[in-house]
Design a protein around this motif. Structure first.
Motif, mmCIF file in Angstrom:
data_model
loop_
_atom_site.group_PDB
_atom_site.id
_atom_site.type_symbol
_atom_site.label_atom_id
_atom_site.label_comp_id
_atom_site.label_asym_id
_atom_site.label_seq_id
_atom_site.Cartn_x
_atom_site.Cartn_y
_atom_site.Cartn_z
ATOM 1 N N ALA A 56 38.398 12.294 1.531
ATOM 2 C CA ALA A 56 38.641 12.288 2.975
ATOM 3 C C ALA A 56 37.936 11.100 3.632
ATOM 4 N N ARG A 57 36.698 10.816 3.211
ATOM 5 C CA ARG A 57 35.969 9.663 3.764
ATOM 6 C C ARG A 57 36.683 8.347 3.426
ATOM 7 N N PHE A 58 37.236 8.268 2.231
ATOM 8 C CA PHE A 58 37.925 7.048 1.819
ATOM 9 C C PHE A 58 39.174 6.827 2.672
ATOM 10 N N ILE A 59 39.919 7.879 2.925
ATOM 11 C CA ILE A 59 41.132 7.767 3.761
ATOM 12 C C ILE A 59 40.753 7.309 5.164
ATOM 13 N N ASP A 60 39.697 7.916 5.724
ATOM 14 C CA ASP A 60 39.250 7.531 7.066
ATOM 15 C C ASP A 60 38.764 6.082 7.100
ATOM 16 N N GLN A 61 38.005 5.688 6.088
ATOM 17 C CA GLN A 61 37.478 4.328 6.050
ATOM 18 C C GLN A 61 38.599 3.310 5.870
ATOM 19 N N ASN A 62 39.591 3.664 5.079
ATOM 20 C CA ASN A 62 40.746 2.778 4.895
ATOM 21 C C ASN A 62 41.474 2.575 6.229
ATOM 22 N N ALA A 63 41.610 3.636 7.002
ATOM 23 C CA ALA A 63 42.239 3.525 8.326
ATOM 24 C C ALA A 63 41.392 2.646 9.244
ATOM 25 N N LEU A 64 40.071 2.768 9.130
ATOM 26 C CA LEU A 64 39.180 1.941 9.942
ATOM 27 C C LEU A 64 39.303 0.455 9.570
ATOM 28 N N VAL A 65 39.454 0.166 8.287
ATOM 29 C CA VAL A 65 39.645 -1.219 7.842
ATOM 30 C C VAL A 65 40.949 -1.768 8.415
ATOM 31 N N GLN A 66 42.001 -0.982 8.364
ATOM 32 C CA GLN A 66 43.285 -1.448 8.897
ATOM 33 C C GLN A 66 43.197 -1.699 10.405
ATOM 34 N N THR A 67 42.467 -0.836 11.107
ATOM 35 C CA THR A 67 42.287 -1.020 12.549
ATOM 36 C C THR A 67 41.477 -2.283 12.822
ATOM 37 N N ALA A 68 40.416 -2.513 12.015
ATOM 38 C CA ALA A 68 39.591 -3.712 12.200
ATOM 39 C C ALA A 68 40.397 -4.978 11.908
ATOM 40 N N GLU A 69 41.301 -4.916 10.913
ATOM 41 C CA GLU A 69 42.164 -6.069 10.623
ATOM 42 C C GLU A 69 43.089 -6.365 11.806
ATOM 43 N N LYS A 70 43.654 -5.321 12.415
ATOM 44 C CA LYS A 70 44.526 -5.508 13.570
ATOM 45 C C LYS A 70 43.747 -6.073 14.759
ATOM 46 N N ARG A 71 42.531 -5.589 14.945
ATOM 47 C CA ARG A 71 41.700 -6.078 16.057
ATOM 48 C C ARG A 71 41.383 -7.555 15.866
ATOM 49 N N LEU A 72 41.061 -7.931 14.608
ATOM 50 C CA LEU A 72 40.778 -9.347 14.343
ATOM 51 C C LEU A 72 42.000 -10.197 14.626
ATOM 52 N N LEU A 73 43.149 -9.747 14.178
ATOM 53 C CA LEU A 73 44.388 -10.501 14.417
ATOM 54 C C LEU A 73 44.646 -10.666 15.923
ATOM 55 N N LEU A 74 44.457 -9.591 16.677
ATOM 56 C CA LEU A 74 44.655 -9.665 18.133
ATOM 57 C C LEU A 74 43.617 -10.583 18.782
ATOM 58 N N TYR B 20 34.275 -6.993 8.203
ATOM 59 C CA TYR B 20 33.464 -7.109 6.984
ATOM 60 C C TYR B 20 32.625 -5.851 6.763
ATOM 61 N N THR B 21 32.074 -5.314 7.828
ATOM 62 C CA THR B 21 31.291 -4.070 7.712
ATOM 63 C C THR B 21 32.175 -2.921 7.245
ATOM 64 N N ALA B 22 33.373 -2.832 7.802
ATOM 65 C CA ALA B 22 34.308 -1.768 7.404
ATOM 66 C C ALA B 22 34.702 -1.916 5.939
ATOM 67 N N ARG B 23 34.924 -3.155 5.496
ATOM 68 C CA ARG B 23 35.270 -3.366 4.090
ATOM 69 C C ARG B 23 34.105 -3.043 3.157
ATOM 70 N N GLN B 24 32.890 -3.412 3.559
ATOM 71 C CA GLN B 24 31.715 -3.071 2.740
ATOM 72 C C GLN B 24 31.572 -1.554 2.597
ATOM 73 N N ASN B 25 31.761 -0.839 3.691
ATOM 74 C CA ASN B 25 31.686 0.627 3.629
ATOM 75 C C ASN B 25 32.796 1.206 2.767
ATOM 76 N N GLU B 26 33.964 0.587 2.829
ATOM 77 C CA GLU B 26 35.077 1.033 1.984
ATOM 78 C C GLU B 26 34.732 0.842 0.497
ATOM 79 N N ILE B 27 34.090 -0.271 0.179
ATOM 80 C CA ILE B 27 33.670 -0.518 -1.208
ATOM 81 C C ILE B 27 32.632 0.507 -1.643
ATOM 82 N N ARG B 28 31.681 0.831 -0.770
ATOM 83 C CA ARG B 28 30.662 1.844 -1.095
ATOM 84 C C ARG B 28 31.309 3.216 -1.364
ATOM 85 N N ILE B 29 32.264 3.566 -0.526
ATOM 86 C CA ILE B 29 32.937 4.857 -0.696
ATOM 87 C C ILE B 29 33.774 4.853 -1.969
ATOM 88 N N ARG B 30 34.418 3.734 -2.259
ATOM 89 C CA ARG B 30 35.195 3.616 -3.498
ATOM 90 C C ARG B 30 34.270 3.772 -4.722
#
Length: 182
Positions: A112-130, A153-163
């Motif tokens: 469940a944490r991985f799914i949430d973190q993955n969604a957070l990474v996608q949101t952070a990618e969209k925010r960066l693009l905007l 980068y923080t969201a991706r690091q957390n995603e790696i930790r959860i993975r």
């Protein structure tokens, strides 16, 4: 089961049970037969003829009469050891179930944490693009772009930790169910 700890406890239980049988068998008389075979002859040339063969049988009977309670004490000790082996076996099985249950509940949480973190990474990618598009249009400063990159980068690091936690949990679950045991 293929868990080594459960198999070891099971074999200790078998051994304790066999000790009880051996202690009970000690109450019965034992009979043993011994024999010798050979040749005897007064003359060396007749030594290996069939008429010079000698056989001797000697039966021996051992009765456990005067043991001063030693046999009963040995039987009682064997029964106590079996009871201890049963308790040890039960504790080992309970521990195995606990380890599997813990690994399964952790797996559900980590997934469940991985799914949430993955969604957070996608949101952070969209925010960066905007933010980059807004910067290029002159609406935002470059500080907003840098802030969006830092968030990504923080969201991706957390995603790696959860993975990593997810992989560790799968290893623990594999070990808990006895996987990889020889």
């Amino acid at each position: 089961t293929s868990r080594p700890d459960i198999m070891a406890a099971e074999y200790r239980l078998y051994a304790a049970n066999a000790d009880i049988g051996a202690a009970r068998a000690a109450f019965f008389p034992s009979l043993s037969l011994t024999s010798t075979a050979g040749y005897s002859s007064g003359e060396l040339r007749n030594l290996f003829e069939s008429s010079s063969q000698v056989w001797r049988f000697a039966p021996q009977i051992s009765l456990p009469i005067f043991t001063a309670g030693r046999l009963k004490n040995n039987l009682s000790l064997s029964e106590v050891r079996k009871e201890l082996a049963v308790v040890e076996y039960e504790d080992t099985v309970e521990q195995a179930f606990r380890e599997v249950s813990d690994a399964l509940s952790t797996a559900a949480t980590v997934d469940a944490r991985f799914i949430d973190q993955n969604a957070l990474v996608q949101t952070a990618e969209k925010r960066l693009l905007l933010s980059e598009k807004r910067y290029e249009a002159g609406i935002e400063s470059y500080l907003a772009v840098l802030d969006a990159k830092r968030e990504l980068y923080t969201a991706r690091q957390n995603e790696i930790r959860i993975r990593s936690a997810k992989a560790t949990n799968r290893i623990n679950l594999f070990r808990a169910v006895g996987g990889g045991a020889l």
